[in-house]
Design an enzyme around this catalytic site. Structure first.
Site, mmCIF file in Angstrom:
data_model
loop_
_atom_site.group_PDB
_atom_site.id
_atom_site.type_symbol
_atom_site.label_atom_id
_atom_site.label_comp_id
_atom_site.label_asym_id
_atom_site.label_seq_id
_atom_site.Cartn_x
_atom_site.Cartn_y
_atom_site.Cartn_z
ATOM 1 N N VAL A 1 -48.592 53.176 -10.185
ATOM 2 C CA VAL A 1 -48.399 53.716 -11.533
ATOM 3 C C VAL A 1 -48.614 55.227 -11.545
ATOM 4 C CG1 VAL A 1 -49.212 53.683 -13.923
ATOM 5 C CG2 VAL A 1 -49.044 51.547 -12.631
ATOM 6 N N GLY A 2 -49.737 55.667 -10.989
ATOM 7 C CA GLY A 2 -50.099 57.069 -11.059
ATOM 8 C C GLY A 2 -49.108 58.010 -10.397
ATOM 9 N N GLY B 1 -51.816 55.442 -7.372
ATOM 10 C CA GLY B 1 -51.133 54.307 -6.775
ATOM 11 C C GLY B 1 -49.743 54.169 -7.350
ATOM 12 N N LYS C 1 -53.289 36.107 -16.840
ATOM 13 C CA LYS C 1 -53.729 36.941 -15.714
ATOM 14 C C LYS C 1 -54.296 36.040 -14.633
ATOM 15 C CE LYS C 1 -53.824 41.342 -14.618
ATOM 16 N NZ LYS C 1 -52.700 42.247 -14.872
ATOM 17 N N GLY D 1 -56.230 57.759 -10.169
ATOM 18 C CA GLY D 1 -55.614 56.578 -9.584
ATOM 19 C C GLY D 1 -54.182 56.904 -9.171
ATOM 20 N N THR E 1 -43.522 51.137 -14.729
ATOM 21 C CA THR E 1 -44.661 51.430 -15.607
ATOM 22 C C THR E 1 -44.806 52.932 -15.811
ATOM 23 O OG1 THR E 1 -45.786 49.438 -14.823
ATOM 24 C CG2 THR E 1 -47.127 51.068 -15.975
#
Length: 374
Positions: free
Chosen positions: A178-179, A176, A74, A174, A146
């Site tokens: 993904v959401g 964004g 990361k 959230g 995702t």
């Protein structure tokens, strides 16, 4: 930094500083016994070495659980992701140059970075995934990799619940990359989005929200608060909206021991990385609320990134996501059920077993000394 060390890693922790562009960043390469570290580049003003390590470890486990030939890493950058694009790209190019010879890490997009950022990294050092189509990539956020995996994991998890997807009330924390995609995929299959939140607020409508309208607002740079119907709430109030499926898809530790009791749901699909503390997960388990751990449920992005790095097409990547995520969700939930353990325990056991198996083939346990390892 050695306070983070255990039998799996981390192999390296690198601090990067370049004052001419106000660049401060941290790279954690956790374990690369299975292959070079694949993990996203996150930009936020309050990142830390500890958060970076925890996310890198989550990537080690996620990549192993997804059974892709990559280790975990990361990279976090201190800064406001809403800074001018020119300034952000300058930081990314400097960061890529600083890590030019750290070939055991492969850049990927994450919170605060996108496909354009990865294209700039690719231009600098030739080592990035999540590229735009025009640069030969499979844009993870644009195609919703995702979110697609989350939706498929949800379908499997529902086999361990007492309700069906059709008509299920859905809340997404959230909205964004993904959401918004998981909301789109699940509502297309019959779920009803009743609550959603972004960094500026939340909106709740028990009769349902129009996902396409919300997506249009976000693409226009607006907030879910600009949605014309429904009750407007504070961002944190999304935790207590009654629903059947609750999906955290934003920052780490959104749910912890102090607020887990506010949840009113039957199933939690962890779309973000480490969105729930382990203590809160234990409380959920004891309360009979099923959850699917992050690195099982949200592995679609990394499977897509791995597929892109290996030259696969978009359709092949989505087939791989569906197959791997469905299989791993079933393995974890069945193990948790038969052994009477937390889903996270079952997920960690699955992933660690795969990492340790790879470590047995290495001269050095956490990394490889082979030339051109990346």
């Amino acid at each position: 930094m050695f306070r983070f060390a255990d039998e799996l890693g981390p192999f390296k922790i690198i601090h990067i500083y370049e004052p001419s562009v106000d660049l401060k960043a941290i790279l954690v390469v956790d374990n690369i016994a299975r292959g070079p570290a694949l993990g996203g580049v996150r930009m936020a003003p309050d990142v830390s070495a500890e958060e970076c390590f925890r996310l890198a470890r989550a990537m080690t486990l996620k990549n192993a659980a997804a059974d892709v030939p990559f280790g975990g890493g990361k990279l976090v950058i201190y800064g406001d992701p809403r800074m001018p694009q020119e300034k952000k790209i300058q930081k990314l190019r400097a960061l890529a140059s600083a890590l030019r010879y750290t070939k055991e890490y492969i850049f990927a997009p994450d919170m605060g970075t996108d496909e354009f950022c990865m294209a700039c990294v690719k231009d600098e050092i030739g080592r990035a995934v999540g590229l735009p189509c025009g640069a030969g990539g499979i844009p993870l956020d644009e195609v919703g990799a995702t979110g697609w995996g989350l939706a498929k994991s949800t379908e499997v998890a529902l086999q361990y619940c007492d309700f069906e997807l059709n008509g299920a009330r859905l809340v997404v924390q959230g909205f964004g990359a993904v959401g918004m995609h998981v909301a789109r995929f699940l509502t297309n299959s019959g779920a009803v989005l009743v609550g959603v939140a972004d960094s500026r607020g939340a909106v709740h409508n028990p009769d349902g929200l129009d996902v396409d309208a919300l997506i249009r607002l976000k693409k226009e740079g607006k907030s879910v608060l600009d949605y014309p119907e429904g009750e407007k709430l504070d961002s944190n109030a999304v935790i207590s909206i009654p629903c059947d499926i609750w999906i955290p898809a934003a920052r780490p530790d959104i749910i912890n021991e102090s607020n887990v009791h506010l949840l009113s749901t039957k199933l939690i699909m962890e779309g973000a990385n480490i969105p729930i503390t382990e203590g809160a997960e234990k409380i959920l388990y004891e309360a009979g609320i099923l959850y699917v751990p992050d690195f099982i449920a949200n592995a679609g992005g990394v499977i897509c990134a791995a597929s892109e790095y290996q030259g696969a097409t978009r359709s092949a990547a989505f087939e791989a996501i569906e197959e791997k995520v469905r299989n791993n969700t079933a393995l974890v939930l069945e193990a948790a059920k038969t052994k009477g353990i937390l889903p996270r325990e079952a997920a960690v056991q699955l992933a660690v077993e795969r990492v340790k198996q790879a470590m047995e083939y290495r001269r050095w346990s956490t990394f490889s000394s082979a030339p051109d390892f990346s």
